[in-house]
Design a protein around this motif. Structure first.
Motif, PDB file in Angstrom:
ATOM      1  N   ARG A 283      22.127  24.343  42.337  1.00  0.00           N
ATOM      2  CA  ARG A 283      23.019  23.497  41.536  1.00  0.00           C
ATOM      3  C   ARG A 283      24.333  23.233  42.241  1.00  0.00           C
ATOM      4  O   ARG A 283      24.982  22.201  42.013  1.00  0.00           O
ATOM      5  CB  ARG A 283      23.283  24.184  40.189  1.00  0.00           C
ATOM      6  N   THR A 284      24.745  24.133  43.129  1.00  0.00           N
ATOM      7  CA  THR A 284      26.060  24.012  43.764  1.00  0.00           C
ATOM      8  C   THR A 284      26.013  23.547  45.214  1.00  0.00           C
ATOM      9  O   THR A 284      27.063  23.295  45.807  1.00  0.00           O
ATOM     10  CB  THR A 284      26.801  25.361  43.708  1.00  0.00           C
ATOM     11  N   GLY A 285      24.816  23.450  45.804  1.00  0.00           N
ATOM     12  CA  GLY A 285      24.755  23.008  47.192  1.00  0.00           C
ATOM     13  C   GLY A 285      23.466  23.435  47.865  1.00  0.00           C
ATOM     14  O   GLY A 285      22.434  23.601  47.226  1.00  0.00           O
ATOM     15  N   VAL A 286      23.541  23.628  49.175  1.00  0.00           N
ATOM     16  CA  VAL A 286      22.380  24.049  49.953  1.00  0.00           C
ATOM     17  C   VAL A 286      22.173  25.554  49.772  1.00  0.00           C
ATOM     18  O   VAL A 286      23.126  26.339  49.848  1.00  0.00           O
ATOM     19  CB  VAL A 286      22.581  23.725  51.444  1.00  0.00           C
ATOM     20  N   LYS A 287      20.946  25.955  49.561  1.00  0.00           N
ATOM     21  CA  LYS A 287      20.626  27.368  49.392  1.00  0.00           C
ATOM     22  C   LYS A 287      20.637  28.066  50.746  1.00  0.00           C
ATOM     23  O   LYS A 287      19.956  27.637  51.680  1.00  0.00           O
ATOM     24  CB  LYS A 287      19.249  27.526  48.738  1.00  0.00           C
ATOM     25  N   VAL A 288      21.429  29.131  50.856  1.00  0.00           N
ATOM     26  CA  VAL A 288      21.514  29.887  52.106  1.00  0.00           C
ATOM     27  C   VAL A 288      21.369  31.374  51.825  1.00  0.00           C
ATOM     28  O   VAL A 288      21.604  31.840  50.707  1.00  0.00           O
ATOM     29  CB  VAL A 288      22.857  29.643  52.840  1.00  0.00           C
ATOM     30  N   ASP A 289      20.997  32.127  52.872  1.00  0.00           N
ATOM     31  CA  ASP A 289      20.961  33.575  52.750  1.00  0.00           C
ATOM     32  C   ASP A 289      22.284  34.152  53.255  1.00  0.00           C
ATOM     33  O   ASP A 289      23.227  33.411  53.558  1.00  0.00           O
ATOM     34  CB  ASP A 289      19.753  34.160  53.480  1.00  0.00           C
TER      35      ASP A 289
END
Length: 473
Positions: A283-289
């Protein structure tokens, strides 16, 4: 016409603060680097955010100083504000810094700069205009843009955001601001000091992400300057009539000459065609680890687009993490507990680590809270800047959070970021020597306040001292 093709070690999409840091560092370390930017070099921070806002704040500070010079033995004077000239000052500041972020400078560092937006066409390929780029590693650093909420009627009225505000040349007679976060409050104070009436309309709590006790110090000061701050007033609709804009809320209607929308930001992902690269979003941007890798292991995302804390210095910090991982193949993980932030109102507001509420939830009765007021600092007294306090959240002698409201809070918080990042004890802070008289001495005194009851109100300590004094020659 067939597309041009090129191969590169590292492709950076976006020339804001994070992307520029990655590109400069990687190129100077020997990597073949390609940088894409379809808009302005320097991104939001240079052109619409940190730099212009602080420049306008500086103009407002000068005007306010003229109004309140009498306590220093100088006659008060009503400033003659030229709003357009203040905007010229802003433009000059941007122009002075711009060469550092320019295409020419980065090409001089060995970076291949392409002035086009990028869009993925596969897991390792990006199209930029007519160029098809294949990269070993890719960094998404596209930043964020102002979020415009779906308020009924908003699309039909002229409104400003932090991107369009700087084009305004005539001082607003009465500026309405939807949003009581850092951007809204900074611009509220700057415009009030430059002669505008200002009303801030906030749906929840103004400066709600900060410690409430410290935020109250700032909000009381802003109200004291004549800024109307209405909290718990969600904007329900907006309309324009005869050149005036009205915002309807559950707490009434507010009418002004101009409207600034400052309710937050949204990650810039629309142009990227992330699905083609197998990159997941949230919802807030690109999913990162924790290593800032996306669901495509060859691709990283940094800064605002990564969906976490949205600050220029966070993007710069992320850049260092990515360089370590992408260039050297070394393990590196981003943390947030040592990331500070500041709101550049006057007085300033700064935070690192946990607020008091967060720290109590995490540590319960083990937590100690130490407060030290500006009123006990001689430099603050000399400069008549005694409004404010430092608040330390302490667990077993180590700070887990620091909240500051007051003069130069944004400068003072630097030390506490260092302390938390390195797990230092308050005894190490209290052991440093600060030049006298400085505002920075507040940090040492705050750390010392933690030990005051342990040393001066401890009967065991007093008993030991008396016994030692009996036996000393």
């Amino acid at each position: 016409m067939a597309a041009k093709t090129l191969k590169t070690d590292l492709l950076v999409i976006g020339a804001g603060s994070g992307g520029l840091s990655v590109a400069a560092g990687a190129a100077q370390m020997g990597a073949d680097v390609t940088l894409l930017e379809g808009h302005e070099m320097g991104g939001d921070c240079l052109n619409y955010g940190c730099v212009p806002s602080k420049a306008l704040i500086a103009s407002g500070k000068v005007a306010e100083g003229m109004r309140h010079a009498a306590p220093y033995g100088i006659a008060d004077a009503m400033p003659q504000v030229d709003y357009a000239a203040a905007k010229d000052h802003v433009a000059d500041v941007i122009a002075t810094i711009a060469p550092i972020d320019s295409q020419e400078r980065f090409e001089g560092l060995g970076v291949r700069v392409i002035r086009e937006y990028g869009a993925f066409v596969s897991e390792t390929e990006v199209m930029a205009g007519e160029t098809r780029i294949t990269a070993r590693r890719i960094v998404i650093a596209t930043g964020s843009s102002p979020f415009v909420p779906p308020i009924p009627g908003l699309a039909e009225v002229p409104y400003l955001t932090n991107e369009t505000l700087w084009q305004l040349r005539e001082r607003p007679e009465h500026l309405l601001i939807i949003g009581g976060g850092p951007i809204g409050m900074e611009m509220a104070q700057a415009h009030r000091r430059l002669g505008s009436r200002v009303t801030v309309i906030e749906g929840a709590k103004a400066l709600g992400k900060d410690d409430p006790e410290c935020a109250a110090v700032v909000l009381d000061a802003l109200r004291g300057e004549g800024i109307e701050i209405v909290e718990g007033a969600q904007a329900a609709s907006v309309r324009e009539s005869e050149g005036q804009i009205t915002v309807e809320t559950p707490k009434g209607a507010f009418t002004g000459s101009h409207l600034l929308v400052a309710v937050g930001r949204r990650a810039n992902t629309d142009r990227l065609n992330l699905k083609a690269a197998g990159i997941e979003t949230t919802r807030t941007g690109v999913k990162v680890d924790a290593s800032l890798r996306t669901s495509n292991r060859r691709v990283y995302a940094i800064g605002d687009v990564a969906g976490g804390l949205q600050f220029t210095h966070v993007a710069g910090y992320h850049a260092g993490i990515v360089i370590r991982s992408a260039l050297f193949g070394l393990p590196a993980k981003a943390k947030t507990d040592h990331i500070p932030w500041a709101t550049y109102t006057q007085p300033e507001l700064a935070q690192v680590g946990l607020t008091e509420e967060q720290a109590r939830q995490a540590h319960g009765d083990k937590l100690e809270v130490v407060r030290f007021p500006y009123t006990h600092n001689d430099r603050a007294i000399a400069e008549r800047k005694t409004l404010g306090l430092i608040k330390l959240m302490v667990l077993k002698g180590r700070p887990v959070g620091v909240s500051i409201a007051g003069h130069q809070a944004g400068e003072l918080i630097n030390l506490w970021s260092l302390v938390i990042a390195n797990g230092l004890k308050l005894s190490q802070v209290s052991g440093m020597v600060s030049p006298y008289p400085t505002i920075g001495e507040l940090n040492k005194r705050a750390a010392g306040a933690y030990f005051t009851p342990r040393l001066f109100e401890n009967e065991t300590v007093k008993t030991v001292v008396r016994l030692v004094q009996r036996w000393l020659p």
